[in-house]
Design an enzyme around this catalytic site. Structure first.
Site, PDB file in Angstrom:
ATOM      1  CB  ALA A 247      -0.933   0.022   1.208  1.00 32.38           C
ATOM      2  CG  ASP A 248       2.080   3.325  -2.790  1.00 30.63           C
ATOM      3  OD1 ASP A 248       1.673   2.263  -3.289  1.00 30.63           O
ATOM      4  OD2 ASP A 248       3.262   3.727  -2.896  1.00 30.63           O
ATOM      5  NE  ARG A 249      -1.412   9.702   0.706  1.00 33.93           N
ATOM      6  CZ  ARG A 249      -0.883  10.876   1.084  1.00 33.93           C
ATOM      7  NH1 ARG A 249      -1.392  11.536   2.107  1.00 33.93           N
ATOM      8  NH2 ARG A 249       0.168  11.386   0.445  1.00 33.93           N
TER       9      ARG A 249
END
Ligand SMILES: CSC[C@H]1O[C@H](OP(=O)(O)O)[C@H](O)[C@@H]1O
Length: 359
Positions: A247-249
């Site tokens: 995940a990135d955010r």
């Protein structure tokens, strides 16, 4: 040779230029924040945790070299804040660098308000704080791997062996070492509970074919490379037990921004009844954004699709839409979000971590 995204010692930082992999293993020196910014923007180094570490470590290298105000605490605090603010402009979607910058700014503010601290002591303590992030990343990755392996094995009737599918690269080349989703893969492999992992090529930057296939083969993990378009068929025809991605955010409601293509993997997994997991450190959570629609999605140059290594792959004048990420609604993250603090339902992860002070 061990594959490391970053090589750091006090006053010196090198990065593995991932644009050259798998064909060329070249480490390049990063002497300041400006060079780190360029390496992040051009994806010489990528992966949300690795980006956060590169940014912060480049600041530590500058400070160790004597950069910034020498005599004034406030001026040094402002110098650090400006450097961190500049780094955030390199790529907008991943939360980790912004979260670490916020934590570091708050920590520096507290130190500046400590009676008697000198500029030299503040400088040294900032460097030590940043250096501690490397070990924290490695420790958190191991926890994510263990929690993820427990969760996936616990969800199977016989407890393994497990066939997984993953997307993009979330391992050694995206962190300081063990990985997030690939940390879960490594933990299962080390327990003798992994049958195979299918990794998607992850067009257009090809993190899967160029990076994950490289590091998993390097570690002796059974891996099969597939085209992105083969993912749903692989899930159905090759007995995939679970999908685990990075995940990135993560927005407050549990919607997840991750590499483009994640959303459609989640749709396919839901249709096939395969549990879908996200693995990420708590610093990926962004409780300030209510839902995934508010997450800034980076769009990258169209030449990333029309060319590869200087070879034309498409009509050069064609219009291109090249978002680097998409948003997966929390309700499709059916297995949950695996963090260093354990497994959480996607819709609850940000709130629960905030309640525990993991912000
Ligand atoms: C643990 S890496 C997290 C995340 O970063 C990757 O994106 P990029 O290669 O563009 O930096 C991918 O979305 C990974 O899941």
């Amino acid at each position: 040779m061990a594959l490391e995204s970053l090589r750091y010692r006090r006053g010196s930082l090198e990065v593995l230029n991932q644009r050259l992999l798998p064909g060329q293993l070249r480490y390049e020196r990063v002497g300041d924040v400006q060079r780190a910014w360029a390496a992040i923007r051009d994806m010489e180094v990528r992966g949300a945790p690795a980006i956060a570490l590169l940014g912060c470590l480049s600041l530590a290298v500058e400070l160790a070299g004597g950069a910034g105000p020498q005599e004034d605490l406030g001026a040094l605090e402002e110098f650090v804040g400006q450097k961190l603010g500049f780094l955030l402009s390199a790529r907008p979607t991943a939360a980790n660098l912004g979260r670490e910058a916020e934590r570091l700014r708050g920590w520096v503010r507290q130190r500046v308000e400590t009676p008697g601290v000198t500029p030299e002591e503040l400088r040294e303590s900032i460097i030590e704080y940043i250096e501690g992030l490397l070990e924290k990343d490695r420790r958190d990755n191991r926890s994510i791997g263990a929690h993820g392996a427990d969760a996936i094995l616990g969800g199977l009737p016989r407890g393994g062996p497990v066939t997984l599918l993953t997307h993009c690269n979330t391992g050694t080349l995206a962190t300081a070492g063990y990985g997030t989703a690939l940390g879960v893969v490594r933990a299962l492999h080390q327990r003798g509970a992994l049958s195979r992992v299918f990794c998607t090529e992850t067009r257009p930057y090809n993190q899967g074919s160029r990076l994950s296939a490289l590091e998993l083969r390097h570690d002796g993990v059974p891996v099969t490379l597939i085209a992105d378009s083969a993912a749903a068929a692989a899930m159905r025809l090759h007995g995939v037990h679970a999908v685990v991605v990075g995940a990135d955010r993560v927005a407050a409601n549990g919607d997840v921004a991750n590499k483009i293509g994640t959303f459609q993997l989640a749709l396919a997994a839901r249709h096939l009844g395969i549990p879908f997991y996200v693995a990420a450190p708590s610093s990926t959570c962004d409780p300030t954004l209510a839902s995934g629609g508010l997450i800034p999605i980076e769009e990258r140059p169209g030449t990333e699709l029309t060319q590869l290594g200087g070879v034309l792959l498409a009509e050069p004048e064609v219009d291109v839409w090249n978002p680097a990420f998409d948003v997966t609604p929390h309700e499709l993250i059916t297995g949950g979000v695996i963090t260093e603090r354990g497994l959480f339902a996607a819709s609850e992860v940000c709130g629960e971590l905030a309640e525990r002070g993991e912000r």
